[in-house]
Enzyme design. Structure first.
Site, short mmCIF file in Angstrom:
data_model
loop_
_atom_site.label_atom_id
_atom_site.label_comp_id
_atom_site.label_asym_id
_atom_site.label_seq_id
_atom_site.Cartn_x
_atom_site.Cartn_y
_atom_site.Cartn_z
N SER A 1 -11.27 -0.82 3.46
CA SER A 1 -10.39 -1.05 4.61
C SER A 1 -9.77 0.27 5.07
CB SER A 1 -9.27 -2.03 4.23
OG SER A 1 -9.82 -3.26 3.83
N GLU B 1 -4.83 2.99 6.31
CA GLU B 1 -4.64 2.83 4.87
C GLU B 1 -5.22 4.03 4.16
OE1 GLU B 1 -6.20 -0.24 1.43
OE2 GLU B 1 -5.54 -1.08 3.34
N ARG C 1 0.83 -1.21 0.00
CA ARG C 1 0.00 0.00 0.00
C ARG C 1 0.86 1.26 0.00
NH1 ARG C 1 -2.15 -3.83 -0.88
NH2 ARG C 1 -4.07 -4.73 -0.07
#
Length: 338
Positions: free
Chosen positions: A238, A334, A166
């Site tokens: 998420s 995230e 990520r």
């Protein structure tokens, strides 16, 4: 085409549905439009700039007192192909899931595990989106864009993008500096399947013969069963990254929590399931006013209607603090918090 506004609401440009404003907002559909706009008024160099894609990974905690730049360049074209592979150049403004659908139906494979991820193509390499054992970095060939600092258009090869979990160079030293205008993907004409993540294999097998379309359909079904539609309930999927700990730390936790899910994450490291950790702390289904945690997936924070970005952010901080206290594991968002 260009669009320019002052005191512009960003509510429709973030999937949390937070009603925050940008002091200035600029949207363009051709790379040349960006150059012309910036050169026409050099005072923009003095403004704080934020680059906004689809807003599917963004939490706005307040109004933005600067210039929001929104690339909305369309287009998908084959720029090269051989017997085994095809190279597609895709505009930054294209919808990500529409691209995946187009690729599967066209016989270009690799992205099917990334089905139904919200957002635009331009944001995909920035976040290095991933799901079900696949990351987009595996299929990125080149990222094209404009550098606000050097004031030039140039291309960055995948090996220079410093892709990680990520993460990428676009979230580090090129953050809010390099405006992605298009991405070139290298895709396969003969599918290679990755079905060893979670319940994906069983869901694919329900559909009969192994085929990329069945993989896409299975991923869509799983995601729809677990994740709320942002059109119906504001969220960014998420909210936290799955934390990576040392193997020793994971073993220590396993002695106390034998049922704790964990996955290999390179030599000497283990990835834990952030959603499971949050659920064990009692947050699943929790609600404070219009800010809450989804009732079916503890990793998803939601806006039930009128929650402010600050309220959602405060809730996320309390969640992270409780996980740290209970498990001595630090959660990192995230989502991009502005």
């Amino acid at each position: 085409m260009i669009r320019f506004f002052e005191d512009y609401s960003l509510k429709d440009y973030n999937t949390f549905g937070v009603d925050a404003k940008a002091r200035f907002f600029f949207e363009f559909t051709e790379a040349e439009d960006l150059t012309d706009f910036l050169e026409a008024n050099k005072t923009w160099e003095e403004e704080t700039i934020f680059l906004l894609g689809g807003g599917s990974n963004l939490l706005l905690t307040k109004d933005f007192e600067g210039l929001v730049i929104h690339p909305n360049i369309p287009g998908v074209q084959v720029v090269r192909e051989d017997r085994n592979q095809v190279w597609l150049e895709v505009g930054a403004g294209e919808d990500w899931d529409r691209l995946v659908d187009y690729c599967v139906k066209s016989g270009y494979y690799g992205l099917e595990n990334l089905s139904l991820i919200p957002g635009t193509v331009g944001a995909a390499p920035v976040q290095n989106i991933g799901a079900y054992g696949v990351e987009v970095s595996e299929f990125v060939d080149t990222v094209n864009g404009y550098d606000l600092k050097s004031q030039e258009h140039y291309s960055i090869a995948a090996e220079q993008c410093r892709f990680a979990y990520r993460d990428s160079i676009f979230k580090q030293e090129l953050k809010n500096r390099f405006i992605v205008t298009s991405v070139i993907f290298r895709l396969e004409k003969f599918p290679e399947y990755k079905l060893d993540y979670g319940a994906l294999k069983a869901e694919v097998e329900k559909r009969g013969e192994l085929h990329p379309q069945h993989v896409r359909d299975a991923v869509v079904a799983i995601r729809e069963s677990k994740l709320p539609d942002p059109q119906e309930l504001g969220n960014v999927g998420s909210f936290f990254k799955n934390p990576v700990v040392t193997s020793q730390e994971a073993e220590q936790l396993k002695t106390i929590y034998q049922e704790m899910p964990s996955y290999p994450a390179g030599e000497g490291h283990v990835k834990l399931a952030a959603g499971w950790l949050i659920e064990q702390c009692g947050w699943k289904g929790h609600r404070e006013g219009d800010a809450g945690v989804h009732q079916h997936q503890a990793l998803v924070l939601v806006n039930y209607g009128q929650a402010s970005g600050a309220e959602i952010h405060q809730l996320s901080q309390r969640i992270a603090a409780s996980v740290l206290e209970k498990f001595s594991v630090e959660l990192q968002p995230e989502a991009n918090i502005l």
